[in-house]
Design an enzyme around this catalytic site. Sequence first.
Site: not given
Ligand code: BDP
Length: 706
Positions: A172-173, A215, A292, A296, A329, A341, A365, A370, A398, A548
């Site tokens: 992912e990413r 995820n 996590k 999301e 997280r 947000r 973060k 993000d 990303e 989004w």
């Molecule tokens: C976002 C990403 C996603 C991640 C999410 C995360 O787009 O793919 O799952 O953060 O940090 O930046 O959980």
Amino acid sequence: MLSLTASAQEDYKLWLQYRKLQDSELIATYKSKINGIVTFGNSETIQVASKELQLGLSGMLGTTIGVHQNIATENTLIIGSKSSLKEDILKNLKSELEQINDEGYIIKNISFNNKNHILITGKTDVGVLYGVFNFLRLIQTNKAIEKLRIVDSPKINLRILNHWDNLNRTVERGYAGFSLWNWQKLPDFIDQRYIDYARANASIGINGTVLNNVNANALILTPHYLEKVEALANVFRPYGIKVYLTARFSAPIEIGGLKTADPYDAQVINWWKEKAKEIYKRIPDFGGFLVKANSEGQPGPQNYGRNHVDGANMLADALAPFSGIVMWRAFVYSEHDADDRAKQAYNEFVPYDGKFRDNVIVQVKNGAIDFQPREPFHPMFGAMPKTPLMMEFQITQEYLGFSTHLVYLPKLYQEVLESDTYRLGKGSSVAKIIDGSLDHHKITGIAGVANIGNDINWTGHPFAQANWYGFGRLAWNPYLDSGEIAEEWLRSTFSNDENFVYPVKEMMLQSREAVVNYMTPLGLHHIMDTGHHYGPGPWVSNLSRPEWNPVYYHKADKNGIGFDRSKTGSNATGQYAPEVAKMFDNVATCPEKDLLWFHHLSWDYKLKNGQTLWNGMALKYQEGVDEVGKMASTWDKMEKHVDKQRFNEVKMLLNIQYKEAQWWRDACLLYFQQFSGKELPKGVEKPTQTLDYFQSLKFPFAPGNN
Ligand code: BDP
């Protein structure tokens, strides 16, 4: 090392090139000071340290530097931890030993039996290994080794890579190929890359790795996979690297056959306790879980009417008997919350300050949205003194051009770490929050979302290696200067020639501001195309969740542009300490780099340089493009200093970056122009295409978006 063609090897070897030094006088000086190596102790860690020294020194000095049984000759390089060294070797080291922690090291010229030697020691074998890598770095960067007295320790305990790697090996990413972890061939097949990965990490002090995606897939916690995880842990252990896993909150249902994952349910509690036991039986030094939850769409305690504390503490209790930790997280925002947000994580977490178990650390973060090219520091860093907070940076790009854009991220990291939260008045930097010095926390941590895949050069872009490197160096010491790190990396990775090092270092240091300028100048953010986040998409407005959509973030209209987060708007500024809030609230004192993050301003608003907002913004986009042009011409002059392969790779990538910077400039300016209704100012190039054209571009197979 893998056997690759000579040129591919350079790409593969990262900053551990160990090439023969160019300066023969220097080689002679080094050789005169290093006759051979004597090691004390026989752990696997000492063995790998000794092997690394032999590999590095022999490569750089062009002659075999052998291991001797005892200190017979002068100028021996002595390595060993405090407990394995002879008393008389250690005799003048008392004060140095007092200054270091368990992972620290000392490199010192000593005299033993009236002969001069170099000693690399520490309280533990891993400390010695870190010292060895540092010693090799001294030689790689051509430093003198006559009067050494280096006493160094990491300032942060947990220095961890987060791999967002899936079990099917997609990342992912990820923009550097597939996952390194070959689950199908594990546990019996140990890829040499696992070892080289561990070497690279140990060389910069990284001491933990979360192997799988936040995820999460619960299958990683089944015996079938744990056996494979164990094999990786065994490879990494000698290098001081602990393995961690992400824990899917609903695992008790998915792989445990339970009806619920409610953290108050006795069977659930017991399931996690047994799972922890099972893991530690295989991996006695397992690090713990990264979670996590309720973010999301990921399951979490809120599914059962419980909260983050309930969830984190339940897992913490399961891990506590084995000294494991939970990294919980704080990346949360909800479609059911109409508030800005940027405010949601703070709102959700700050009330829990002081309620987490001792072995929980909350992972935040760097910014409240993000991983944007630029974000003000996350307000949580100044707001939870009773909870250890772990920094989460993104190393993978990303939102910063994937692996085709040269962006030197330690500059971004440094900006965040130096930001002043004013929690205890001036001087309460984010670095002091996360290294625990401000609030005296025992667990401290920093995580970087890895940019590593199975591309030969590991990171997709040869210069993206510097982001991995720089993350590690700042994790070790968050007060280091990103410029010095860049220089170290360049010298180790390419060349010590100053005609190369200085201009290219300058180029790296500029690169972060360049990307901000051509993507999101003046505090704009999250206007990337949605889903994959590749290229500009400020027009996107049709996604189901408002936050989004890029239009949510820039709010451009006839009257102006920007997100009003001041006290007249969403009042996100109110989440900072009063000194900081005041500065951001007032457009006159808000730094222009963050202007549109905090304010919605008219197109005619006057910037400090006298330009209108519209003209100033357009000129910033142009400046970003021009900066990439300059980077490309700097690189063109470096041909004689770099091997052909890497020279060409970087050259091609800079060309792509230049085209994409133009794409960003043109698409964003054409789009915003619909609202400003103004001409482009002099100095801004004419767009290369129409807005319709840019809006028609689709990238269903952009990488990293599973
Ligand atoms: C976002 C990403 C996603 C991640 C999410 C995360 O787009 O793919 O799952 O953060 O940090 O930046 O959980």
